[in-house]
Design an enzyme around this catalytic site. Sequence first.
Site, PDB file in Angstrom:
ATOM      1  N   ASN A 161       0.857  -1.177   0.000  1.00  0.00           N
ATOM      2  CA  ASN A 161       0.000   0.000   0.000  1.00  0.00           C
ATOM      3  C   ASN A 161       0.896   1.231   0.000  1.00  0.00           C
ATOM      4  O   ASN A 161       1.859   1.313   0.756  1.00  0.00           O
ATOM      5  CB  ASN A 161      -0.929   0.000   1.217  1.00  0.00           C
ATOM      6  CG  ASN A 161      -2.019   1.037   1.088  1.00  0.00           C
ATOM      7  OD1 ASN A 161      -1.747   2.220   1.004  1.00  0.00           O
ATOM      8  ND2 ASN A 161      -3.254   0.584   1.065  1.00  0.00           N
ATOM      9  N   GLN A 162       0.588   2.186  -0.847  1.00  0.00           N
ATOM     10  CA  GLN A 162       1.440   3.361  -1.030  1.00  0.00           C
ATOM     11  C   GLN A 162       1.091   4.533  -0.109  1.00  0.00           C
ATOM     12  O   GLN A 162       1.678   5.602  -0.233  1.00  0.00           O
ATOM     13  CB  GLN A 162       1.373   3.826  -2.488  1.00  0.00           C
ATOM     14  CG  GLN A 162       1.899   2.803  -3.459  1.00  0.00           C
ATOM     15  CD  GLN A 162       1.719   3.235  -4.906  1.00  0.00           C
ATOM     16  OE1 GLN A 162       0.776   3.932  -5.254  1.00  0.00           O
ATOM     17  NE2 GLN A 162       2.642   2.816  -5.749  1.00  0.00           N
TER      18      GLN A 162
END
Length: 157
Positions: free
Chosen positions: A38-39
């Site tokens: 997840n960024q």
Amino acid sequence: MLEGFPPVVAADTHTMVFGSFPGVASLSATQYYAHPQNQFWRLLGAVLDEPLPSLPYAERLIRLLAHRIGVWDVLAACERTGSLDAAIRNASPNDFAALRRHAPSLRKVCFNGKTAGRFEPVMREAGYKTLVLPSSSPAHAMLSFEQKLVVWRGVND
């Protein structure tokens, strides 16, 4: 029924970033955005010029709050198998009215992805400036990190 997390917020928080609901990795770790792909932390780290991805979780939260940014989810509880928003069933929203008590300085609400963004009209009508962001989820690979970052920079405007 799965239960979400309490908000990360302080009295001087001026901006909130709302996700939809924690994924499996986040629920297991009891941390917002714990999935390594997840960024979220990378995007906010770039926006704030902070090394958020390399910091321990507790320090990430301290740094966010130092920038007067909070994190929460639009959903308090739901039923879901896996981590995809499309699998969410029987959802209960969080108590957004409580934000006024916990964060009287709140002026802006950002939504991490389209599912969270469904609550944008509610928050706009409540008088907040709003911004729907491209999802930081690894499932949302239509945009590159750089393309997402262009929009995410609006969190700190």
